[in-house]
Design a protein around this motif. Structure first.
Motif, mmCIF file in Angstrom:
data_model
loop_
_atom_site.group_PDB
_atom_site.id
_atom_site.type_symbol
_atom_site.label_atom_id
_atom_site.label_comp_id
_atom_site.label_asym_id
_atom_site.label_seq_id
_atom_site.Cartn_x
_atom_site.Cartn_y
_atom_site.Cartn_z
ATOM 1 N N PHE A 109 0.786 -1.232 0.000
ATOM 2 C CA PHE A 109 0.000 0.000 0.000
ATOM 3 C C PHE A 109 0.823 1.290 0.000
ATOM 4 O O PHE A 109 0.258 2.374 -0.100
ATOM 5 C CB PHE A 109 -0.955 -0.005 1.197
ATOM 6 N N TYR A 127 -6.790 -5.396 -3.652
ATOM 7 C CA TYR A 127 -8.005 -4.698 -3.222
ATOM 8 C C TYR A 127 -9.249 -5.387 -3.786
ATOM 9 O O TYR A 127 -10.210 -5.668 -3.059
ATOM 10 C CB TYR A 127 -7.937 -3.244 -3.676
ATOM 11 N N GLY A 158 -12.403 -0.566 2.114
ATOM 12 C CA GLY A 158 -11.752 0.744 2.104
ATOM 13 C C GLY A 158 -11.572 1.311 3.506
ATOM 14 O O GLY A 158 -10.508 1.836 3.847
ATOM 15 N N GLN A 161 -8.854 -0.773 5.334
ATOM 16 C CA GLN A 161 -7.518 -0.484 4.808
ATOM 17 C C GLN A 161 -7.025 0.884 5.259
ATOM 18 O O GLN A 161 -5.892 1.026 5.742
ATOM 19 C CB GLN A 161 -7.551 -0.553 3.286
#
Length: 200
Positions: A109, A127, A158, A161
């Protein structure tokens, strides 16, 4: 034969771990195959026999961590049939990955080569695989069509994360259990109100 394969797998794991450390500490561009080989206890010719170049090795390292993350999320979702517990398990999987596989999380990431198409592909797949795993369960449990389910799943993934990354970037400023609970409260507050069928 099995012993040979196990030995080869162990050697590959060692070089991927060494490459992870180098890529995270130095960045892709400043890292060298020579340093990675030395840290792994390999010679550079053997490293080049296994990987065609630095990008090939970087992609192998990236894929290794992508597989670890998506596998953890999928196992978490399959660990229970209770929806609230599924959400908790999935969020926990993200935070556990950040906590225990910090270097891997950074590579996935916080890649310093995001413009490389092959890198973008693998990060995007990480993802997408997580969203797909969550959306299948949302669709199954709610009766929503795939588009609604995918939208909700993207929100859950989302949030997990982003929150996990923030928690890591701020030095794990609150206990992991508190961070997980905060994200679960946010996600479950929305998912628990999803109708069995989309409104007309």
């Amino acid at each position: 034969m099995a012993t040979v394969q196990a030995s080869r797998s162990a050697r590959r794991s060692r070089v991927l771990a060494s490459a992870t450390e180098v890529f995270v500490s130095r960045g892709f561009h400043a890292s060298t195959m020579e340093e990675i080989a030395r840290r792994a206890g390999w010679t550079k010719p053997i490293l080049y026999k296994e990987f065609s170049g630095k990008l090939d090795l970087y992609l192998a390292v990236l894929q290794h961590h992508v597989d670890a993350l998506t596998g953890a999320v999928e196992r978490a979702l399959e660990s229970t049939g209770v929806n609230h517990d599924r959400v908790r398990a999935a969020v926990h999987a993200y935070f556990d990955f950040v906590d225990h596989e910090t270097q891997g999380f950074r590579l996935v990431f916080d890649s310093d080569v995001p413009s490389e198409p092959s890198v973008q592909l693998r990060i995007g797949r990480a993802y997408d695989d997580c969203v797909t795993a969550v959306s299948r369960l949302v669709a199954h449990d709610s009766g929503l069509d795939p588009y609604h389910a995918h939208l909700l799943a993207a929100g859950v993934v989302g949030a997990s994360q982003s929150a996990a990354k923030y928690w890591l970037d701020t030095g794990r400023s609150i206990p992991k259990s508190d961070a997980v609970t905060a994200v679960i409260t946010l996600c479950w507050g929305g998912l628990s109100r999803v109708p069995l069928q989309p409104a007309e």
